[in-house]
Design a protein around this motif. Structure first.
Motif, mmCIF file in Angstrom:
data_model
loop_
_atom_site.group_PDB
_atom_site.id
_atom_site.type_symbol
_atom_site.label_atom_id
_atom_site.label_comp_id
_atom_site.label_asym_id
_atom_site.label_seq_id
_atom_site.Cartn_x
_atom_site.Cartn_y
_atom_site.Cartn_z
ATOM 1 N N ALA A 213 -5.553 -43.269 -66.728
ATOM 2 C CA ALA A 213 -5.425 -41.858 -67.071
ATOM 3 C C ALA A 213 -6.519 -41.420 -68.030
ATOM 4 C CB ALA A 213 -4.047 -41.591 -67.672
ATOM 5 N N ASP A 214 -6.758 -42.237 -69.058
ATOM 6 C CA ASP A 214 -7.764 -41.851 -70.049
ATOM 7 C C ASP A 214 -9.181 -41.922 -69.495
ATOM 8 O OD1 ASP A 214 -5.814 -41.385 -71.919
ATOM 9 O OD2 ASP A 214 -6.000 -43.358 -72.872
ATOM 10 N N SER A 215 -9.387 -42.701 -68.437
ATOM 11 C CA SER A 215 -10.722 -42.808 -67.866
ATOM 12 C C SER A 215 -11.178 -41.518 -67.205
ATOM 13 C CB SER A 215 -10.762 -43.954 -66.843
ATOM 14 O OG SER A 215 -10.587 -45.197 -67.490
ATOM 15 N N THR A 216 -10.271 -40.589 -66.982
ATOM 16 C CA THR A 216 -10.670 -39.283 -66.454
ATOM 17 C C THR A 216 -11.656 -38.598 -67.387
ATOM 18 O OG1 THR A 216 -8.539 -39.029 -65.356
ATOM 19 C CG2 THR A 216 -9.817 -37.022 -65.703
ATOM 20 N N PRO B 281 -10.125 -31.900 -65.932
ATOM 21 C CA PRO B 281 -9.055 -32.906 -65.825
ATOM 22 C C PRO B 281 -8.117 -32.626 -64.664
ATOM 23 C CG PRO B 281 -9.373 -32.250 -68.104
ATOM 24 C CD PRO B 281 -10.217 -31.325 -67.279
ATOM 25 N N ALA B 282 -7.986 -31.358 -64.268
ATOM 26 C CA ALA B 282 -7.092 -31.023 -63.169
ATOM 27 C C ALA B 282 -7.570 -31.605 -61.842
ATOM 28 C CB ALA B 282 -6.965 -29.505 -63.052
ATOM 29 N N ALA B 283 -8.839 -31.982 -61.758
ATOM 30 C CA ALA B 283 -9.370 -32.517 -60.507
ATOM 31 C C ALA B 283 -8.772 -33.881 -60.184
ATOM 32 C CB ALA B 283 -10.881 -32.637 -60.598
ATOM 33 N N ARG B 284 -8.330 -34.600 -61.197
ATOM 34 C CA ARG B 284 -7.675 -35.905 -61.026
ATOM 35 C C ARG B 284 -8.442 -36.784 -60.044
ATOM 36 N NH1 ARG B 284 -1.372 -35.526 -60.130
ATOM 37 N NH2 ARG B 284 -1.673 -37.729 -60.617
ATOM 38 N N PRO B 285 -9.671 -37.138 -60.371
ATOM 39 C CA PRO B 285 -10.478 -37.932 -59.440
ATOM 40 C C PRO B 285 -9.909 -39.336 -59.275
ATOM 41 C CG PRO B 285 -11.524 -37.841 -61.575
ATOM 42 C CD PRO B 285 -10.350 -36.907 -61.643
ATOM 43 N N TYR B 286 -10.258 -39.953 -58.172
ATOM 44 C CA TYR B 286 -9.922 -41.360 -57.972
ATOM 45 C C TYR B 286 -10.882 -42.178 -58.830
ATOM 46 C CZ TYR B 286 -7.116 -40.086 -53.905
ATOM 47 O OH TYR B 286 -6.163 -39.554 -53.071
ATOM 48 N N ILE B 287 -10.380 -42.711 -59.893
ATOM 49 C CA ILE B 287 -11.223 -43.467 -60.809
ATOM 50 C C ILE B 287 -10.422 -44.613 -61.393
ATOM 51 C CG2 ILE B 287 -10.664 -41.812 -62.645
ATOM 52 C CD1 ILE B 287 -13.291 -42.505 -63.951
ATOM 53 N N ALA C 36 -14.838 -49.794 -59.539
ATOM 54 C CA ALA C 36 -13.750 -48.815 -59.464
ATOM 55 C C ALA C 36 -13.954 -47.702 -60.476
ATOM 56 C CB ALA C 36 -12.407 -49.510 -59.694
ATOM 57 N N TRP C 37 -14.443 -48.065 -61.665
ATOM 58 C CA TRP C 37 -14.666 -47.065 -62.712
ATOM 59 C C TRP C 37 -15.941 -46.272 -62.463
ATOM 60 C CZ3 TRP C 37 -18.616 -47.424 -66.638
ATOM 61 C CH2 TRP C 37 -18.563 -46.379 -67.570
ATOM 62 N N LYS C 38 -17.086 -46.981 -62.351
ATOM 63 C CA LYS C 38 -18.370 -46.286 -62.288
ATOM 64 C C LYS C 38 -18.521 -45.475 -60.998
ATOM 65 C CE LYS C 38 -22.512 -45.117 -63.687
ATOM 66 N NZ LYS C 38 -23.546 -45.985 -64.248
ATOM 67 N N LEU C 39 -18.130 -46.028 -59.866
ATOM 68 C CA LEU C 39 -18.205 -45.247 -58.621
ATOM 69 C C LEU C 39 -17.246 -44.072 -58.664
ATOM 70 C CD1 LEU C 39 -18.422 -48.139 -55.990
ATOM 71 C CD2 LEU C 39 -20.258 -46.569 -56.651
ATOM 72 N N SER D 228 -11.345 -52.807 -55.561
ATOM 73 C CA SER D 228 -11.908 -51.664 -56.264
ATOM 74 C C SER D 228 -11.214 -50.366 -55.857
ATOM 75 C CB SER D 228 -13.418 -51.581 -55.979
ATOM 76 O OG SER D 228 -14.010 -50.520 -56.652
ATOM 77 N N ALA D 229 -10.993 -50.205 -54.556
ATOM 78 C CA ALA D 229 -10.306 -48.982 -54.087
ATOM 79 C C ALA D 229 -8.881 -48.922 -54.601
ATOM 80 C CB ALA D 229 -10.329 -48.952 -52.559
ATOM 81 N N HIS D 230 -8.210 -50.061 -54.658
ATOM 82 C CA HIS D 230 -6.832 -50.102 -55.171
ATOM 83 C C HIS D 230 -6.801 -49.688 -56.637
ATOM 84 C CE1 HIS D 230 -2.689 -51.438 -55.697
ATOM 85 N NE2 HIS D 230 -3.085 -52.151 -56.752
ATOM 86 N N LEU D 231 -7.776 -50.151 -57.404
ATOM 87 C CA LEU D 231 -7.832 -49.759 -58.815
ATOM 88 C C LEU D 231 -8.096 -48.280 -58.982
ATOM 89 C CD1 LEU D 231 -9.875 -52.811 -60.157
ATOM 90 C CD2 LEU D 231 -7.541 -52.214 -60.823
ATOM 91 N N GLN D 232 -8.755 -47.676 -58.020
ATOM 92 C CA GLN D 232 -8.989 -46.241 -58.049
ATOM 93 C C GLN D 232 -7.742 -45.446 -57.653
ATOM 94 O OE1 GLN D 232 -12.372 -45.144 -55.638
ATOM 95 N NE2 GLN D 232 -13.816 -45.554 -57.281
#
Length: 496
Positions: free
Chosen positions: A275-278, A291-297, A428-431, A490-494
């Motif tokens: 959540a905080d990684s947004t 923040p409303a975009a809620r990206p996959y990250i 998962a984070w950087k992409l 990586s996708a699962h972590l996103q």
């Protein structure tokens, strides 16, 4: 696409907000200008804290044709014992100043080394000599794109991969041309053997130096929380960043793009939950993402900064070069061997950095990130871990990508699970910061290489191996085989 150069301190507006007012911030520069920081005047500048002194050294020794007395290789499979020695260059065993990494370089970066390179070294701790060790000769594909300014500036040299040997004080090296190999001018076999090897070959002996002392940093204002001054009080060399105790101007420049992910001068960037990684995505988009975009990250992993692993910021070129986005991640191995302990990883990185810049002539370390065998993630090329920093890792495909190097050689050895998992967490984070799906494919335009002509649009996996963009062994057969599960993890972590 164009790479663009940004200067020093104040790369992100948020960095300025976190610094004491005593620090003077330069403007962001264009590709043609670089504006450096000017220290503020006043009481704060009267008694600056001396920054950590640069560590490490590089010794370069020219190779010479070996004589019959030197050519002691009849016991080595694949190495000729023939008296036709001009095709073999090297150095007889000798005492040298302590070093920990070794490689061979030559004058022309476009000239291949078609042959075999071997070294043996003497341990500084036990005074025993190692056996002969092979050095990976195919290393030119770990580089800037053919037309990049970094490659065309006249400083880049041909090179082998570097090999980590640990603290050593003796060395012997030999380089033998491949039987029947043509030289770079196309001369037929049978011409004098000396023409088959590149000219100007030298062995590079790299000492990483001791790790610099770091002190805790106040997460609120970036000030150091206590301890003795950083560096010997009698050493007054170097300009310090006013208001940033213990930091030289170059160190502050390198650290600033990571603010507000971490305070100025921090030795690590702490991990965050998903959540905080947004917030990282908002920083990377420079406010265009809400923040409303809620990206996959994915959750942000802990990242050891350049200061944390002891980068000498005086070695690299000033300023940073950025690309437009990060559409893909290329996974590499350093091919520097697996004989290091996890505690040695910062020293290995300092050595790689020195080898890339001092020996090979690059502007900075080539990789954007490094991962050690225990799964620790390290910041690579300077410019900000959340930013699209242009690297020099996958010739032809450095634009709109990032390079992650797992420290070690994984042609036959299995990569540790901790390292593979770290690559999944990092991607998962950087992409995710740039909206890339690890399970998808993307299109990159080739900058030129031995697989794809310059200008060709190529579809490849968002998480690819180096060999997907260039005909190379990298990242090694065993590590390459882990990429399918890395994409899934990586996708699962996103959250996909």
């Amino acid at each position: 696409m164009r790479g663009f150069l940004a200067s020093s301190i104040g790369v992100a507006t948020a960095a300025a907000l976190s610094l004491p007012l005593a620090v003077a911030l330069p403007v962001v520069a264009t590709a043609s200008t670089v504006t450096t920081a000017v220290p503020a005047t006043g009481a704060a500048a009267a008694a600056p804290v001396v920054p950590d002194a640069p560590a490490g050294s590089t010794r370069s020794l020219p190779l010479v044709p070996l004589t019959s007395a030197d050519h002691r290789d009849s016991d080595v499979p694949g190495m000729s014992a023939s008296p036709r020695l001009p095709e073999t260059e090297g150095l007889p065993a000798r005492d040298v100043a302590t070093f920990s990494m070794v490689g061979v370089v030559w004058d022309d970066a476009a000239a291949p080394l078609s042959g075999r390179v071997q070294v043996r070294t003497r341990s500084a701790a036990t005074a025993t000599w190692s056996g002969w060790q092979d050095i990976e000769t195919h290393n030119g594909e770990h580089a800037a794109d053919p037309d990049a300014a970094e490659r065309t500036g006249g400083r880049v040299r041909g090179s082998t991969a570097p090999l980590w040997v640990g603290a050593s004080d003796g060395v012997e090296v030999r380089v033998q041309a491949e039987p029947g190999a043509r030289d770079r001018t196309g001369a037929a076999p049978g011409t004098p053997a000396t023409t088959r090897l590149p000219t100007g070959m030298r062995i590079e002996l790299v000492d990483p130096g001791a790790a610099p002392r770091t002190v805790p940093v106040d997460a609120k204002n970036g000030a150091e929380t206590g301890g003795a001054p950083a560096g010997p009080p009698e050493d007054d060399k170097g300009e310090t960043a006013v208001g940033a105790p213990g930091l030289s101007m170059e160190m502050a420049e390198s650290s600033a793009p990571n603010v507000p992910l971490a305070p100025l001068g921090a030795s690590e960037i702490t991990e965050l939950n998903k959540a905080d990684s947004t917030a990282d995505a908002i920083l990377a988009s420079e406010g265009s993402l809400s923040p409303a975009a809620r990206p996959y990250i994915g959750p942000r992993p802990r990242i050891v900064t350049r200061r944390g692993w002891g980068a000498d910021e005086n070695l690299r070129e000033r300023g940073f070069v950025y690309t437009n986005t990060v559409k893909a991640a290329f996974v590499h191995h350093t091919a520097s061997g697996n004989g290091y302990a996890c505690g040695d990883a910062p020293a290995v990185l300092r050595s790689l950095y020195r080898y890339h810049v001092v020996s090979e002539g690059w502007r900075d370390i080539g990789y954007n990130f490094a991962v050690d065998k225990c799964g620790t993630v390290y910041e690579g090329r300077a410019g900000g871990v959340a930013k699209p920093v242009l690297g020099a890792h996958t010739m032809g495909f450095n634009t709109d990508s990032m390079g992650i190097a797992v420290i070690g050689t994984f042609s036959n050895a299995q990569p540790p699970a901790a390292a593979v998992n770290a690559v999944a967490r990092l991607t998962a984070w950087k992409l995710g910061l740039f909206g890339a799906n690890p399970l998808s494919k993307t299109t990159l335009r080739s900058g030129g290489g031995n697989l794809y002509a310059k200008g060709r649009n190529v579809r490849m996996n968002v998480i690819s191996g180096h060999r997907d963009g260039f005909a190379t062994e990298c990242p090694g057969r065993q590590l390459y085989g882990k990429l399918p599960t890395t994409r899934t993890s990586s996708a699962h972590l996103q959250g996909r």
